[in-house]
Design a protein around this motif. Structure first.
Motif, mmCIF file in Angstrom:
data_model
loop_
_atom_site.group_PDB
_atom_site.id
_atom_site.type_symbol
_atom_site.label_atom_id
_atom_site.label_comp_id
_atom_site.label_asym_id
_atom_site.label_seq_id
_atom_site.Cartn_x
_atom_site.Cartn_y
_atom_site.Cartn_z
ATOM 1 N N ASP A 1 -7.949 4.091 -13.563
ATOM 2 C CA ASP A 1 -7.298 4.500 -12.315
ATOM 3 C C ASP A 1 -6.299 3.436 -11.875
ATOM 4 O OD1 ASP A 1 -6.663 5.412 -9.708
ATOM 5 O OD2 ASP A 1 -8.617 6.376 -9.529
ATOM 6 N N VAL B 1 2.362 1.794 -3.707
ATOM 7 C CA VAL B 1 1.407 2.361 -4.676
ATOM 8 C C VAL B 1 0.690 3.570 -4.098
ATOM 9 C CG1 VAL B 1 1.119 0.214 -5.943
ATOM 10 C CG2 VAL B 1 -0.413 0.702 -4.023
ATOM 11 N N ASP B 2 1.173 4.052 -2.940
ATOM 12 C CA ASP B 2 0.767 5.319 -2.326
ATOM 13 C C ASP B 2 -0.729 5.383 -2.015
ATOM 14 O OD1 ASP B 2 1.506 7.674 -1.175
ATOM 15 O OD2 ASP B 2 1.481 8.855 -3.023
ATOM 16 N N LEU B 3 -1.231 4.334 -1.363
ATOM 17 C CA LEU B 3 -2.603 4.337 -0.865
ATOM 18 C C LEU B 3 -2.602 4.711 0.615
ATOM 19 C CD1 LEU B 3 -3.944 1.005 -2.426
ATOM 20 C CD2 LEU B 3 -4.136 3.324 -3.360
ATOM 21 N N MET C 1 2.532 4.417 -12.526
ATOM 22 C CA MET C 1 3.267 5.444 -11.785
ATOM 23 C C MET C 1 4.201 4.796 -10.760
ATOM 24 S SD MET C 1 1.800 8.617 -9.482
ATOM 25 C CE MET C 1 0.887 9.245 -10.900
ATOM 26 N N ALA C 2 3.690 3.798 -10.037
ATOM 27 C CA ALA C 2 4.525 3.100 -9.058
ATOM 28 C C ALA C 2 5.666 2.353 -9.742
ATOM 29 C CB ALA C 2 3.677 2.137 -8.234
ATOM 30 N N ILE D 1 -5.448 -1.806 -4.964
ATOM 31 C CA ILE D 1 -5.785 -0.511 -5.577
ATOM 32 C C ILE D 1 -7.287 -0.423 -5.829
ATOM 33 C CG2 ILE D 1 -5.565 0.873 -7.679
ATOM 34 C CD1 ILE D 1 -2.633 -0.031 -7.822
ATOM 35 N N THR E 1 0.829 -1.206 0.000
ATOM 36 C CA THR E 1 0.000 0.000 0.000
ATOM 37 C C THR E 1 0.865 1.258 0.000
ATOM 38 O OG1 THR E 1 -0.208 -0.113 2.420
ATOM 39 C CG2 THR E 1 -1.969 -1.114 1.110
ATOM 40 N N TYR F 1 -9.222 -0.161 -2.663
ATOM 41 C CA TYR F 1 -9.244 1.233 -2.201
ATOM 42 C C TYR F 1 -10.335 2.019 -2.924
ATOM 43 C CZ TYR F 1 -7.905 6.166 -2.101
ATOM 44 O OH TYR F 1 -7.927 7.531 -2.002
ATOM 45 N N ASP G 1 -3.212 3.698 -14.124
ATOM 46 C CA ASP G 1 -2.444 4.913 -13.828
ATOM 47 C C ASP G 1 -1.612 4.747 -12.560
ATOM 48 O OD1 ASP G 1 -3.480 6.142 -16.058
ATOM 49 O OD2 ASP G 1 -4.960 7.345 -14.960
ATOM 50 N N ARG G 2 -2.226 4.216 -11.518
ATOM 51 C CA ARG G 2 -1.514 4.068 -10.246
ATOM 52 C C ARG G 2 -0.395 3.040 -10.343
ATOM 53 N NH1 ARG G 2 -4.338 6.286 -5.747
ATOM 54 N NH2 ARG G 2 -6.375 7.147 -6.331
#
Length: 417
Positions: A370, A97-99, A377-378, A347, A94, A350, A373-374
């Motif tokens: 979404d 992947v910046d959750l 980016m990660a 993801i 988490t 979330y 994209d996430r």
């Protein structure tokens, strides 16, 4: 560490990554230990009238970045150490992947194949009652894992809601869409694996189209990954389940395999258009990509030394032992680590949780965009750390990002009291 546990592997991965990131000693010690682990005994009245007692766990590893998040698995090999490792991996996943979540995991020691649907429902409801004081929409949000599914999550939601006196869909994710689940969640982990597989091929200067791929495990994650990679033009030459593997050097007809499995009680055995091979032969097959999508510790040092795959994408949690990972680094076989490769599920979990909290849903195309994209980016952030810090492997690069983000959260929040 040849016979190390998943928890030993995770802690060793953390120690290796620490060489490349500056973390306070006290905070690092906190990162190595779960905040709490609950053990519960679950008496269940079986269909024959007898009572059987099952043992189960819920581990909450770290909440510095937000509520705990993690799946629940039903499997004979579930143990306290295993759920602790899985909860730790969820923490780093988490964060990577910046959750706004921490990590948790739960499990019941059982063999689902030996239980009726009614017995599984009673076991699930008893487990929910056992852990309900430590879960909640703002505390800890469970999700499906090995041998659990949307129906399991519906039972958990219903049991929790009965105690609250009103429906609480946001207490779990991975639910059926009819009661607050999101379209695309069931396929999310496999979709994420297919996305990062395409990304690593692009990074290595090749293309997933016409690539030979072997997938160990043909459950939800493995089957969806196979289907989506097949649609992207890859040749899925081998897949397996607990009973063995099937192989066709020209590429399996994945649609036909899926239809066969649906008609064969979920099993691959007896599929005549392909050759039967062992799981070991699948893991060491001459392919462009190996995707382990089953359980932990399947890539041992012995397997790593004989592996012929050009790249490994870890769809399962902890499929590669620490020592085997070192062998793959020495052999210059890139590994996309589990905390990135299988992050698609959390993801979209979330996104489901956000939709439940807002009481507003998005169409599946927006959810999938979404997710992509996430993940991409990660993936790019992991590559940047790998190259800029001259880190020897992608797993360690991913861990530096996850550990730093989690440590920063601890540093900012301080220590209570």
């Amino acid at each position: 560490m040849a016979d190390s546990s998943p928890l030993d592997n995770m802690l060793a991965q953390m120690e290796r990554a620490r060489e490349y990131v500056d973390i306070d000693d006290g905070i690092f010690e906190r990162l190595k230990t779960p905040e709490r682990t609950l053990t519960v005994s679950l008496p269940v009245r079986m269909d024959d009238g007898s009572v059987e007692v099952f043992e189960a766990y819920r581990c909450q590893f770290d909440s510095a970045r937000g509520p705990f998040k993690g799946g629940i698995r039903y499997h004979p090999t579930v143990s306290k150490d295993e759920v602790s490792a899985l909860a730790g991996w969820m923490t780093w996943k988490t964060a990577l992947v910046d959750l706004p979540f921490g990590g948790a995991k739960g499990g019941i020691i059982c063999e689902p194949k030996d239980l009726s649907e009614g017995e599984i429902e009673q076991l699930t409801r008893r487990y929910t009652e056992g852990i309900r004081r430590m879960i909640g929409p703002d505390i800890d949000i469970p999700a499906p894992d090995v041998n659990t599914n949307p129906r399991t999550m519906a039972w958990i939601m219903d049991t929790y809601s009965m105690y609250q006196g009103h429906a609480v869909p946001e207490v779990v994710t991975g639910k059926p869409p009819e009661i607050g689940g999101t379209d695309g969640r069931v396929e999310a982990t496999g979709r994420g694996v297919s996305i990062v597989t395409e990304e690593i091929f692009d990074y290595l200067g090749t293309h997933v189209g016409d690539a030979d791929v072997a997938i160990q495990g043909f459950g939800n994650v493995g089957s969806v990954t196979a289907q989506l990679l097949d649609e992207r033009g890859a040749n899925v030459v081998a897949v397996s389940d607990v009973g063995g593997a099937i192989y066709d050097p020209d590429g399996l007809d994945i649609t036909d395999v899926l239809d066969y499995v649906d008609d064969n009680d979920g099993r691959l055995d007896g599929y005549e258009p392909a050759e039967e091979i062992s799981n070991d032969e699948l893991l060491t097959a001459d392919v462009d990509a190996l995707i382990p999508a089953a359980i932990e510790n399947v890539i041992t040092v012995d397997v790593a030394e004989r592996m012929q795959a050009d790249v490994v994408v870890e769809a399962a949690n902890g499929p590669t032992t620490f020592d085997a990972a070192s062998v793959l680094v020495d052999r210059e076989i890139p590994v996309v680590p589990d905390i990135l490769a299988n992050a698609g599920g959390v993801i979209v979990s979330y996104l489901e949780w956000v939709q439940n909290s807002q009481q507003y849903s998005w169409e599946v195309g927006e959810v999938n965009r979404d997710l992509e994209d996430r993940l991409t980016m990660a993936f790019d952030e992991m590559l940047a750390a790998y190259e800029e810090k001259e880190i020897p492997d992608l797993r360690t690069a991913a861990y530096t990002i996850a550990l730093e983000r989690t440590a920063n959260a601890h540093n900012l929040r301080g220590l209570f009291p």
